[in-house]
Design a protein around this motif. Structure first.
Motif, PDB file in Angstrom:
ATOM      1  N   VAL A 203      -6.151  -3.321   5.327  1.00  0.00           N
ATOM      2  CA  VAL A 203      -5.103  -3.826   4.441  1.00  0.00           C
ATOM      3  C   VAL A 203      -4.015  -2.766   4.324  1.00  0.00           C
ATOM      4  CG1 VAL A 203      -4.552  -4.705   2.147  1.00  0.00           C
ATOM      5  CG2 VAL A 203      -6.806  -5.169   3.148  1.00  0.00           C
TER       6      VAL A 203
ATOM      7  N   THR B 122       0.809  -1.218   0.000  1.00  0.00           N
ATOM      8  CA  THR B 122       0.000   0.000   0.000  1.00  0.00           C
ATOM      9  C   THR B 122       0.841   1.266   0.000  1.00  0.00           C
ATOM     10  OG1 THR B 122      -0.163   0.037   2.424  1.00  0.00           O
ATOM     11  CG2 THR B 122      -1.861  -1.191   1.214  1.00  0.00           C
TER      12      THR B 122
ATOM     13  N   GLY C  84      -4.763   1.937   0.827  1.00  0.00           N
ATOM     14  CA  GLY C  84      -5.337   0.597   0.800  1.00  0.00           C
ATOM     15  C   GLY C  84      -6.258   0.388  -0.381  1.00  0.00           C
TER      16      GLY C  84
END
Length: 279
Positions: free
Chosen positions: A256, A49, A261
């Motif tokens: 995440v 990310t 993300g």
């Protein structure tokens, strides 16, 4: 050839190890929208990310073999093209697809990742313009990509977006969807769909989240899926944008990474409590 109720679609793009963009995003969007997804991987990327730390191109002969393996056996109703990455890969994909000229092609000219990493060298832009874009039924550039494709400054207003459309049509694609998400100072994100004569504007409320990794991949793959389901282009774009907005709005339900993300591609299908069904 038999006619099946569920269309088959193909994505030709790079693999995102973080799962938020590229092949992974495309296949998630295909599944969420009710089509069967096949894939051709053009590159393996090491990314999360925050950044893209490595890119490994797939050998040209393997890319060509993947395309032929799919298209000689599976009745594909639409193709999405994303990250190509090099002149050689662009030439390989163009040559392979030239044998299947009737399949609608949606091209997302991936050049820069959400983290700012270059995904298409400048020496490959000319090859993309000459060999892929003229074949496209639809191209879906964002503003930085559009500016790079036509060699002009990036638009900073909606009027500037309108002014850029004729130059984009000179690249040969039948339709252009110019995405205005990079514009600042507006509560709405505005995209413009053009066939060279008429322009349709689509507005969507901006959503306050940093989890927007894969938005471009997801929109183009959603449009591809809906075109394969025989929707008109206007309806496909409209419904794809609704799907995209829902996926962005639910993105914060996921946990995440700590950077940009991914979207929640299955927001309308998964229970928010993530209950596990017993089999």
């Amino acid at each position: 050839m038999k006619s099946f109720a569920i269309p088959n679609v193909l994505t030709i793009a790079g693999s995102d190890s973080g799962g938020g963009a590229g092949i992974q995003a495309d296949l998630k969007a295909f599944s969420a929208l009710g089509v069967y997804g096949a894939s051709v991987i053009t590159a393996v990327t090491a990314q999360n990310t925050h950044t893209v730390s490595a890119i490994h191109p797939i050998p040209n002969e393997v890319i060509a073999a993947q395309i032929d393996a799919v298209l000689t056996d599976i009745a594909i109703h639409a193709i999405k093209v994303g990250m190509l990455g090099s002149v050689d890969i662009i030439e390989t994909v163009a040559q392979a697809l030239s044998r299947y000229p009737t399949i609608p092609l949606v091209v997302d000219p991936v050049m820069i990742s959400k983290s700012g990493s270059a995904l298409l060298p400048m020496n490959a832009v000319a090859a993309l313009k000459q060999q892929i874009l003229p074949r496209a039924y639809l191209i879906t550039p964002n503003l930085p990509e559009a500016a790079a494709l036509v060699g002009l400054d990036e638009p900073t207003t909606i009027d500037g977006m309108y002014a850029l459309l004729p130059k984009l049509h000179e690249l040969g694609a039948k339709h252009v969807l110019l995405k205005g998400g990079h514009l600042e100072g507006d509560n709405d994100a505005v995209d413009l769909l053009s066939d060279g004569k008429h322009v349709q504007a689509y507005r969507a409320k901006r959503i306050n989240t940093q989890n927007t990794h894969g938005t471009g991949c997801t929109l183009s793959s959603a449009i591809t899926a809906l075109l394969a389901k025989h929707l008109s282009l206007d309806a496909a774009v409209s419904q794809a944008k609704v799907y995209l907005s829902e996926s962005i709005a639910a993105a914060d339900q996921l946990d995440v990474g700590s950077g940009h993300g991914p979207l929640h591609h299955f927001a309308t299908l998964w229970n928010s409590t993530s209950d596990v069904r017993e089999y």
